[in-house]
Design a protein around this motif. Structure first.
Motif, PDB file in Angstrom:
ATOM      1  N   ALA A   1       0.505  -0.812   0.352  1.00 32.60           N
ATOM      2  CA  ALA A   1      -0.282  -0.117   0.040  1.00 32.60           C
ATOM      3  C   ALA A   1       0.929   1.230  -0.269  1.00 32.60           C
ATOM      4  CB  ALA A   1      -1.209  -0.026   0.929  1.00 32.60           C
ATOM      5  N   ALA A   2       2.083   1.463   0.554  1.00 31.62           N
ATOM      6  CA  ALA A   2       2.818   2.313   1.037  1.00 31.62           C
ATOM      7  C   ALA A   2       3.377   2.791  -0.795  1.00 31.62           C
ATOM      8  CB  ALA A   2       3.944   1.596   2.141  1.00 31.62           C
ATOM      9  N   VAL A   3       4.117   1.297  -1.110  1.00 37.90           N
ATOM     10  CA  VAL A   3       4.305   1.856  -2.408  1.00 37.90           C
ATOM     11  C   VAL A   3       3.120   2.158  -3.197  1.00 37.90           C
ATOM     12  CG1 VAL A   3       4.758   0.516  -4.517  1.00 37.90           C
ATOM     13  CG2 VAL A   3       5.988   0.061  -2.118  1.00 37.90           C
ATOM     14  N   PHE A   4       2.136   1.989  -3.658  1.00 35.10           N
ATOM     15  CA  PHE A   4       1.245   2.173  -4.263  1.00 35.10           C
ATOM     16  C   PHE A   4       0.609   3.600  -3.813  1.00 35.10           C
ATOM     17  CE2 PHE A   4      -1.006  -0.570  -7.311  1.00 35.10           C
ATOM     18  CZ  PHE A   4      -0.073  -1.693  -6.684  1.00 35.10           C
TER      19      PHE A   4
ATOM     20  N   ALA B   1     -13.763   8.428  -1.967  1.00 35.85           N
ATOM     21  CA  ALA B   1     -13.143   8.714  -0.462  1.00 35.85           C
ATOM     22  C   ALA B   1     -15.047   8.117   0.459  1.00 35.85           C
ATOM     23  CB  ALA B   1     -12.901   9.882   0.189  1.00 35.85           C
ATOM     24  N   LEU B   2     -15.569   9.720  -0.547  1.00 37.59           N
ATOM     25  CA  LEU B   2     -17.206   9.801  -0.305  1.00 37.59           C
ATOM     26  C   LEU B   2     -18.030   8.366  -0.879  1.00 37.59           C
ATOM     27  CD1 LEU B   2     -18.292  13.330  -0.274  1.00 37.59           C
ATOM     28  CD2 LEU B   2     -17.469  11.623   1.230  1.00 37.59           C
ATOM     29  N   VAL B   3     -17.817   7.889  -1.699  1.00 37.49           N
ATOM     30  CA  VAL B   3     -18.515   6.510  -2.078  1.00 37.49           C
ATOM     31  C   VAL B   3     -17.936   5.658  -2.415  1.00 37.49           C
ATOM     32  CG1 VAL B   3     -19.791   8.707  -3.568  1.00 37.49           C
ATOM     33  CG2 VAL B   3     -18.268   7.298  -4.398  1.00 37.49           C
ATOM     34  N   GLN B   4     -17.301   5.069  -2.102  1.00 37.84           N
ATOM     35  CA  GLN B   4     -15.798   4.792  -2.175  1.00 37.84           C
ATOM     36  C   GLN B   4     -16.938   3.135  -2.517  1.00 37.84           C
ATOM     37  OE1 GLN B   4     -14.935   2.899   0.883  1.00 37.84           O
ATOM     38  NE2 GLN B   4     -14.229   0.657  -0.463  1.00 37.84           N
ATOM     39  N   ARG B   5     -17.724   2.683  -1.171  1.00 38.05           N
ATOM     40  CA  ARG B   5     -18.346   1.515  -1.141  1.00 38.05           C
ATOM     41  C   ARG B   5     -19.290   1.197  -2.305  1.00 38.05           C
ATOM     42  NH1 ARG B   5     -20.838  -0.137   5.085  1.00 38.05           N
ATOM     43  NH2 ARG B   5     -20.421   1.770   5.153  1.00 38.05           N
ATOM     44  N   GLN B   6     -20.488   2.688  -1.990  1.00 36.55           N
ATOM     45  CA  GLN B   6     -21.250   2.160  -3.404  1.00 36.55           C
ATOM     46  C   GLN B   6     -20.677   1.736  -4.623  1.00 36.55           C
ATOM     47  OE1 GLN B   6     -21.260   4.453  -0.991  1.00 36.55           O
ATOM     48  NE2 GLN B   6     -23.353   5.218  -0.613  1.00 36.55           N
ATOM     49  N   LEU B   7     -19.557   2.969  -4.936  1.00 40.26           N
ATOM     50  CA  LEU B   7     -18.762   2.677  -6.022  1.00 40.26           C
ATOM     51  C   LEU B   7     -18.326   1.351  -6.503  1.00 40.26           C
ATOM     52  CD1 LEU B   7     -17.971   4.047  -8.988  1.00 40.26           C
ATOM     53  CD2 LEU B   7     -15.708   3.990  -7.601  1.00 40.26           C
ATOM     54  N   ILE B   8     -17.585   0.643  -5.525  1.00 37.65           N
ATOM     55  CA  ILE B   8     -16.938  -0.501  -5.525  1.00 37.65           C
ATOM     56  C   ILE B   8     -17.959  -2.139  -5.919  1.00 37.65           C
ATOM     57  CG2 ILE B   8     -15.861  -2.489  -5.081  1.00 37.65           C
ATOM     58  CD1 ILE B   8     -13.900  -0.088  -5.536  1.00 37.65           C
TER      59      ILE B   8
ATOM     60  N   LEU C   1      -2.258 -10.110  -6.102  1.00 35.56           N
ATOM     61  CA  LEU C   1      -2.859  -8.578  -5.665  1.00 35.56           C
ATOM     62  C   LEU C   1      -3.965  -9.216  -4.549  1.00 35.56           C
ATOM     63  CD1 LEU C   1      -1.960  -5.965  -3.811  1.00 35.56           C
ATOM     64  CD2 LEU C   1      -3.261  -5.110  -5.953  1.00 35.56           C
ATOM     65  N   SER C   2      -5.241 -10.112  -5.350  1.00 33.42           N
ATOM     66  CA  SER C   2      -6.929 -10.118  -5.166  1.00 33.42           C
ATOM     67  C   SER C   2      -6.353 -11.427  -4.098  1.00 33.42           C
ATOM     68  CB  SER C   2      -7.831 -10.243  -6.131  1.00 33.42           C
ATOM     69  OG  SER C   2      -6.845 -11.166  -7.015  1.00 33.42           O
ATOM     70  N   LEU C   3      -5.539 -12.298  -4.416  1.00 37.52           N
ATOM     71  CA  LEU C   3      -5.870 -12.849  -3.435  1.00 37.52           C
ATOM     72  C   LEU C   3      -4.862 -12.927  -1.438  1.00 37.52           C
ATOM     73  CD1 LEU C   3      -3.568 -15.366  -5.845  1.00 37.52           C
ATOM     74  CD2 LEU C   3      -6.294 -15.875  -5.115  1.00 37.52           C
ATOM     75  N   LEU C   4      -4.057 -11.774  -2.119  1.00 38.69           N
ATOM     76  CA  LEU C   4      -3.776 -11.117  -0.883  1.00 38.69           C
ATOM     77  C   LEU C   4      -4.246 -10.437  -0.083  1.00 38.69           C
ATOM     78  CD1 LEU C   4      -1.081 -11.412   0.706  1.00 38.69           C
ATOM     79  CD2 LEU C   4      -0.452  -8.980  -0.810  1.00 38.69           C
ATOM     80  N   LEU C   5      -5.728  -9.692  -0.858  1.00 35.63           N
ATOM     81  CA  LEU C   5      -7.198  -8.570  -0.121  1.00 35.63           C
ATOM     82  C   LEU C   5      -7.625  -9.466   0.121  1.00 35.63           C
ATOM     83  CD1 LEU C   5      -6.485  -5.777  -2.637  1.00 35.63           C
ATOM     84  CD2 LEU C   5      -5.451  -6.337  -0.255  1.00 35.63           C
ATOM     85  N   ASN C   6      -8.031 -10.720  -0.119  1.00 36.56           N
ATOM     86  CA  ASN C   6      -9.035 -12.369   0.092  1.00 36.56           C
ATOM     87  C   ASN C   6      -8.446 -12.642   1.123  1.00 36.56           C
ATOM     88  OD1 ASN C   6     -11.506 -13.127  -1.118  1.00 36.56           O
ATOM     89  ND2 ASN C   6     -10.883 -14.711  -1.129  1.00 36.56           N
TER      90      ASN C   6
ATOM     91  N   GLY D   1      -8.980  -5.326   9.519  1.00 32.01           N
ATOM     92  CA  GLY D   1      -9.218  -4.037   8.061  1.00 32.01           C
ATOM     93  C   GLY D   1      -8.551  -4.038   6.913  1.00 32.01           C
ATOM     94  N   ILE D   2      -9.464  -5.053   6.581  1.00 27.29           N
ATOM     95  CA  ILE D   2      -8.731  -5.400   4.719  1.00 27.29           C
ATOM     96  C   ILE D   2      -9.378  -4.726   4.536  1.00 27.29           C
ATOM     97  CG2 ILE D   2     -10.487  -7.264   5.041  1.00 27.29           C
ATOM     98  CD1 ILE D   2      -6.805  -8.043   3.113  1.00 27.29           C
ATOM     99  N   SER D   3     -10.717  -4.310   4.152  1.00 29.13           N
ATOM    100  CA  SER D   3     -11.616  -3.351   3.323  1.00 29.13           C
ATOM    101  C   SER D   3     -10.844  -2.216   3.141  1.00 29.13           C
ATOM    102  CB  SER D   3     -12.827  -3.235   4.106  1.00 29.13           C
ATOM    103  OG  SER D   3     -13.243  -2.820   4.912  1.00 29.13           O
ATOM    104  N   ILE D   4     -10.221  -1.681   4.220  1.00 33.55           N
ATOM    105  CA  ILE D   4      -9.070  -0.751   3.935  1.00 33.55           C
ATOM    106  C   ILE D   4      -8.356  -0.388   3.213  1.00 33.55           C
ATOM    107  CG2 ILE D   4      -7.279   1.469   5.058  1.00 33.55           C
ATOM    108  CD1 ILE D   4      -9.526   0.877   7.442  1.00 33.55           C
ATOM    109  N   TYR D   5      -7.866  -2.231   3.148  1.00 27.99           N
ATOM    110  CA  TYR D   5      -6.586  -2.061   2.341  1.00 27.99           C
ATOM    111  C   TYR D   5      -7.042  -1.703   0.660  1.00 27.99           C
ATOM    112  CZ  TYR D   5      -3.286  -3.749   6.027  1.00 27.99           C
ATOM    113  OH  TYR D   5      -2.454  -3.942   6.692  1.00 27.99           O
ATOM    114  N   ARG D   6      -8.547  -2.736   0.459  1.00 30.73           N
ATOM    115  CA  ARG D   6      -8.531  -3.039  -0.540  1.00 30.73           C
ATOM    116  C   ARG D   6      -9.087  -1.667  -0.870  1.00 30.73           C
ATOM    117  NH1 ARG D   6     -12.851  -6.849   0.860  1.00 30.73           N
ATOM    118  NH2 ARG D   6     -11.980  -8.930   1.625  1.00 30.73           N
ATOM    119  N   ALA D   7      -9.403  -0.532   0.008  1.00 34.97           N
ATOM    120  CA  ALA D   7      -9.876   1.345  -1.137  1.00 34.97           C
ATOM    121  C   ALA D   7      -8.830   1.093  -1.212  1.00 34.97           C
ATOM    122  CB  ALA D   7     -10.483   1.885   0.435  1.00 34.97           C
TER     123      ALA D   7
END
Lengths: 298, 313
Positions: free
Chosen positions: A37-40, A279-286, B108-113, B118-124
């Motif tokens: 995540a840090a890299v991304f 950030a606001l709609v992340q859940r609905q968007l996904i 990446l998806s295997l890792l995120l599964n 807090g996995i949903s935060i990583y996914r976001a």
């Protein structure tokens, strides 16, 4: 395939079967994810740090990660180096019109494809989806001529009017998929009460469709806000440029001479609205863009 | 297109006009609801498409009317080295970036599964680069790739690797574009994740009861069940990579020495810089036919390797 298998073995294929897993493995997974995540996210941090540096700092060797002092004066300097205020107003105008037109018309079309009967429905839907394969340039060259003859060049009409006619294949597809999941019994009950197709759409289907409306509006916003191809073809006059176009043009024109801290400032202005919206709609968007509507969180 | 139901057109000729009127009343709402896209398709897709096809057989500089030249434009394509350069660039990009992105997003998806806190935060988080405007992405990576003061080389130096020439050399510029494209694998990761989560757990349980080890379960359950996802991501990846434009337009504009001249960039240049609209239209049509052909091939062969479970829709 071997790479996939190896990764899969490490990660484990089935969700929910890690209850007895050791803490060590969970920690290792957290560490891996955090590092990744840090890299991304690093490029965005980089943008922020560059936007606060002095010109000298941005080209120091070796590069530094964070400015020695925060140079906030970059912001007004960069913003006033070109008519970015005008570009921002233009972008807001174009994007708003596009989002409204695309979402409304895609909802209508999606409902028609999902719930109503007419001859050639499936064939028409396949044609709509097939337009995804059409490179923009096939239609853009004639459209450039057509819009020129209509006197639409250097106006926002070429960028906004087409949005009112369906809103694009993906938007229609998303609405259609969503409306198909709504229970048919609702329609039938309403028809018994004497409701027509429009009333079913307006008072039954739409109120239940917030997730897909948000998803389509967000995707349209992102597409329009970041569009470059349309603006560089249809808008030549600088006073009509959009923000994305303004940054691209300034960046290309001054490549190598323009101070990168200023470029970073303007890029941030372009990046922040989509990020805030996400950030606001992340859940609905996904949930909206994932097939089979699996928006539940694991 | 084969799904046109044969009974439908004939319905209009039904015996009584009353029945026809009833039919029309039944169809009218549907036709009205989809009328925006029908008009839009006609005005903004089909008419321009046919016009573009016509232009592709003409010489047209926008100022004077198009002049019919037959297949000249297409004949010129065959011997135009710049066109073939752009084909080579686009194909090489697609051949490397699409499979690479597919494998990395799959991993990446295997890792995120995982069932992690807090996995949903990583996914976001991993999806964020997808919402960053392409123009900003290009500006950003142009700075990261700078050979003198960019962070990419600083990182390489830091871990003791030799510096890379990135966008400054024709041999490495396209690779840099591919690296940039990997930043947005979060988009296909989302599709992978949905696929992973749609695999019913009882399949794994049944296999475990039968004594299948972890590897065998992946090979015989996970991968076959994910073939629709692989297929979906593959088709989208091909279509997208062949139409690559904005990032390279800003990042390199085709340089150095046309080493990143993607087909769309070439078409844009011919059409809107040199105003050779006829030639640009011919190129667009070749690209369109190539995309159509590739998609058809993937669809045709998909029966052999894509597994759709039962009749779930």
């Amino acid at each position: 395939m071997t790479a996939l298998t190896r990764g899969a073995r490490k990660a484990g294929p089935a969700p929910g079967r890690h209850a007895g897993q050791s803490v060590v493995v969970a920690l290792a997974e957290h560490a891996t994810l955090l590092l990744l995540a840090a890299v991304f996210l690093f490029p965005l941090f980089h943008l922020l740090s560059r936007s606060l540096m002095t010109p000298a700092e941005t080209i120091s060797v070796p590069p530094t990660l964070w400015p020695s002092e925060l140079r906030w004066s970059n912001y007004p300097e960069a913003w006033n180096s070109a008519p970015f205020g005008q570009f921002l107003v233009n972008s807001i105008l174009v994007t708003t019109l596009t989002v409204v037109g695309a979402t409304a018309s895609a909802a209508l079309c999606g409902f028609g494809f999902a719930r109503l009967n007419f001859p050639g429905r499936n064939a028409l839907f396949i044609i709509v989806i097939a337009t995804l394969m059409l490179p923009d340039t096939v239609t853009l060259i004639p459209l450039y001529i057509i819009f020129r003859d209509l006197g639409w060049l250097n106006t926002f009409l070429p960028l906004t009017v087409p949005a009112f006619f369906g809103g694009g294949a993906i938007s229609i597809f998303l609405f259609r998929q969503y409306f198909r999941t709504l229970p048919r019994e609702l329609d039938e009950a309403a028809i018994l009460d004497g409701a027509n197709a429009w009333q079913i759409f307006r008072f039954i289907a739409l109120p239940l469709s917030k997730p897909v409306i948000i998803a389509v509006a967000t995707l349209t916003f992102l597409g329009s806000w970041t569009d470059l191809f349309g603006p560089i073809i249809f808008l030549n006059e600088q006073s009509k440029w959009t923000l994305a176009q303004g940054i691209a043009s300034v960046f290309q024109a001054y490549y190598g001479r323009l101070e990168i801290n200023h470029v970073a400032v303007i890029s941030l202005v372009l990046v922040v609205p989509p990020l805030v919206l996400y950030a606001l709609v992340q859940r609905q968007l996904i949930a909206g863009i994932t097939p089979s509507g699996s928006g539940d969180r694991g | 297109m084969a799904e046109f139901r044969p009974d439908v057109p004939r319905a209009a000729d039904r015996r009584t006009s009353a029945a026809a009127r009833r039919r029309l009343r039944e169809w009218l709402p549907g036709l009205l609801f989809v009328s925006p896209v029908v008009i839009g398709l006609l005005l903004f897709t089909i008419v321009p498409m046919l016009t573009s096809l016509y232009y592709s057989f003409t010489r047209y500089d926008v100022l004077s009317p198009p002049r019919w030249v037959g297949v000249d434009n297409y004949a010129r394509l065959v011997t135009d080295p710049t066109f073939w350069t752009s084909v080579g660039v686009t194909v090489r990009y697609a051949l490397i970036a699409v499979p690479l992105g597919l494998v990395l997003s799959g991993l990446l998806s295997l890792l995120l599964n995982q069932a992690l806190r807090g996995i949903s935060i990583y996914r976001a988080l991993f999806y964020i680069p997808v919402v960053v405007p392409a123009v900003a992405t290009a500006v950003l990576f142009s700075n990261l790739f700078n050979v003198r003061y960019g962070l990419a080389n600083a990182l390489l130096r830091g871990v003791g690797l030799p510096e890379y020439t990135w966008l400054t050399r024709p041999e490495t510029a396209l690779n840099s574009v591919i690296v940039m494209s990997l930043w947005t694998i979060g988009g296909s990761t989302i599709i992978w994740l949905a696929g992973l989560r749609s695999i019913p757990p009882y399949l794994y349980d049944a296999a475990a009861v039968d004594g299948a080890g972890r590897l065998r379960r992946i090979w015989h359950i996970t991968i076959p069940m994910l073939t629709p996802v692989i297929f979906f991501n593959l088709v989208l990846g091909i279509i997208e990579s062949l139409q690559m434009f904005v990032q390279v337009y800003v990042l390199t504009n085709g340089a150095p020495v046309n080493s990143t001249l993607f087909i769309m960039l070439n078409i844009f240049r011919e059409g809107f810089t040199h105003f050779r609209m006829g030639y640009a239209s011919a190129m667009s049509w070749v690209l369109f036919l190539a995309i159509l052909l590739l998609t058809l091939v993937v669809f045709k062969t998909s029966g052999r390797w894509v597994y759709y479970e039962g009749d779930r829709s």
